[in-house]
Structures are given as structure tokens and as C-alpha cells.
Scaffold this motif. Sequence first.
Motif, PDB file in Angstrom:
ATOM      1  N   VAL A   1       1.894   6.826  -3.938  1.00 39.57           N
ATOM      2  CA  VAL A   1       0.755   8.150  -3.262  1.00 39.57           C
ATOM      3  C   VAL A   1       0.174   7.741  -2.261  1.00 39.57           C
ATOM      4  CG1 VAL A   1      -0.978   9.677  -4.016  1.00 39.57           C
ATOM      5  CG2 VAL A   1       1.091   9.582  -5.488  1.00 39.57           C
ATOM      6  N   ARG A   2      -0.818   6.524  -2.544  1.00 38.96           N
ATOM      7  CA  ARG A   2      -1.723   5.906  -1.431  1.00 38.96           C
ATOM      8  C   ARG A   2      -1.110   5.367  -0.330  1.00 38.96           C
ATOM      9  NH1 ARG A   2      -5.171   6.434   1.494  1.00 38.96           N
ATOM     10  NH2 ARG A   2      -6.728   5.061   1.693  1.00 38.96           N
ATOM     11  N   TRP A   3       0.452   5.033  -0.432  1.00 33.85           N
ATOM     12  CA  TRP A   3       0.979   4.425   0.570  1.00 33.85           C
ATOM     13  C   TRP A   3       1.257   5.787   1.457  1.00 33.85           C
ATOM     14  CZ3 TRP A   3       3.126  -0.342   1.928  1.00 33.85           C
ATOM     15  CH2 TRP A   3       4.187  -0.353   2.854  1.00 33.85           C
ATOM     16  N   ASP A   4       1.750   6.824   1.223  1.00 35.90           N
ATOM     17  CA  ASP A   4       2.026   7.822   1.655  1.00 35.90           C
ATOM     18  C   ASP A   4       0.858   8.496   2.512  1.00 35.90           C
ATOM     19  OD1 ASP A   4       5.058   7.816   0.899  1.00 35.90           O
ATOM     20  OD2 ASP A   4       4.680   9.034  -0.734  1.00 35.90           O
ATOM     21  N   GLU A   5      -0.341   8.506   1.897  1.00 36.19           N
ATOM     22  CA  GLU A   5      -1.716   9.074   2.232  1.00 36.19           C
ATOM     23  C   GLU A   5      -2.054   8.138   3.507  1.00 36.19           C
ATOM     24  OE1 GLU A   5      -3.791  10.502  -1.852  1.00 36.19           O
ATOM     25  OE2 GLU A   5      -4.445   8.884  -0.822  1.00 36.19           O
ATOM     26  N   ILE A   6      -1.718   6.942   3.519  1.00 34.43           N
ATOM     27  CA  ILE A   6      -1.908   5.851   4.637  1.00 34.43           C
ATOM     28  C   ILE A   6      -1.017   6.260   5.781  1.00 34.43           C
ATOM     29  CG2 ILE A   6      -2.075   3.488   5.561  1.00 34.43           C
ATOM     30  CD1 ILE A   6      -3.293   2.929   2.577  1.00 34.43           C
TER      31      ILE A   6
END
Length: 287
Positions: free
Chosen positions: A130-135
Motif C-alpha cells: 500500500v505504501r509503495w503504491d502511495e509513493i
Amino acid sequence: MSILKKQISAPTAVQGTPAASGELGDLLALMARLRSDCPWDKKQSNHSLIPYAIEEAYELGEAVQSNDDEDIKGELGDVLLQVVFHCQMYAEQGRFDISDVITTLQEKLIRRHPHVFEAETLEDEAAVKVRWDEIKAEEQQAREARGKPKRRLDNTKAGSALMQAQDVQKQASKLGFDWEGVSGAFDKLDEEINELKAEIVDKSKDEINANIADIEKELGDCMFALVNVARKLHLDAETATLTCVHKFKSRFGYIEEQLAAAGKCLEDSDITEMDVLWEAAKQHERT
């Protein structure tokens, strides 16, 4: 304060017969020598290497599946060759060099792993994703700020041409750009095949060669339309094509085996004999 732009220069070619040292600098010097002295390497461009990069990635996947260390080392080397080859040519153009590529990768890895390099805490793999996609979304916003707007089909999957074609069509369909059923896709396929035929049928070899770029485009249109048929039938074009490749290799292997049993090789045969054995291979599959 003015910022000086980095001066890009291609690596210096190695002289004499190089040793396999295992050092990146020596590999870059070897690549520079090949670009200088090898007729094939000198002829290549970044665009001409695209099919080789794709092929090497697939071959690496097959080697990993085989779990053979020598094959894996060889295929990893072939993938690395593509990276080094491209970097050499971009350096020759004065655009960037391999150190820029490595720096860009390092920056991306650090930026996308705040849970490793910063105080941020992520509990599990799902949270990391999830955080990867946000970045990645933040990076896209930065690109847009630099004047590179995001388009609706920019996020289609990377992969083979068939995989990309099917995903592009799938995304376009979600936006309403599609036919109701498979008949529209078949009509488009017929249209594209007729356009391809018009470029080839009753044309001389010289005419075809003079128009080969347009013929390539028409052939691409046919392939794209056929993928559309597969998508409308809820079939995967990549899987269907790989199945056909496997079937062809199996049948051709049967031909070779039958000829060998008769004391012959492929070079001793002709299309008539091979066609008979091809039909026998099909019958062998059924039984």
C-alpha cells in the motif's frame, strides 16, 4: 547560483585482449571496445535492442525455473549486457551514463522504503505494498509538475506486446471504448487483414521492400485486432500464443524424431515429406 550540468562521456575502450576480471569498470571498457570495433555492435541503436532486452528477460525467467546455476549466471549476464549496452549508447549521445542510472535506482529504492530507512513503521507485506503504491502516486504527481501529465492508459502492465495489447484494451474498455460483443472485434480483424493484404498482394518484391515500414504497421494492427478477439472471448492472448508455440515445437520435434528413426535428418527431407509427418504428429497428439 548556477548548477553546472554533468559532462557525459562514454567509457574508454579497453585495448588488447581483455581479461574477465569481474569488475564493472572493465565490463564498461569492454563494451566500449565492442561498440568501436565490432560491426554488429556498432550498427545497433537503443531501439534496435528492444527485442533483445525482452528476449533476455524471458530467458532469465526460464533459467531461474530450471534452477541451474550456470544457466542462471549466463542469463543474468545477458540481462546485464542489455543494461550496459544501452548505457554505453546513451553516454555516446551525451545524455547520461551508467552512474546516473545507478544513482536513479538508489534514490528510488531509498525513497520507496521509508519503513527501512526512516522512522516509518509498516506491519506486514500488505502494508508495504500500500505504501509503495502511495509513493509511486507521489512520484507521478512530481512528474506531472515537471510537465509530464498522466494519461489514462499510462498505468497499463509492462510485459510482452501481447500482454500490453490485452491490458490496454481492457483499460480502454473500462472507459467505454469497446464493442458490445465479439462480432465487432471480428469485423475489425477482417478489416485489418484486408488492409495488410492490400499492401502485399500483387506487389513486387521491390515494392514490398520499399513499403516495409507501412507493412509492419499493418501487421501490428492485425495482431492487435486478434488480441481484441481473445479478450472478448475471455481468453489470454499470451497464454494462447505460448500454447501454440509449445504445440508447434512438439510437432516439429515429432517430425525430427521420425526422420531420425528412418536414418534421415531434417536437411535430407523436403516440405512434402515434412508435411506428411506434420499430419502424423497431429494424429499422434489425438491418440
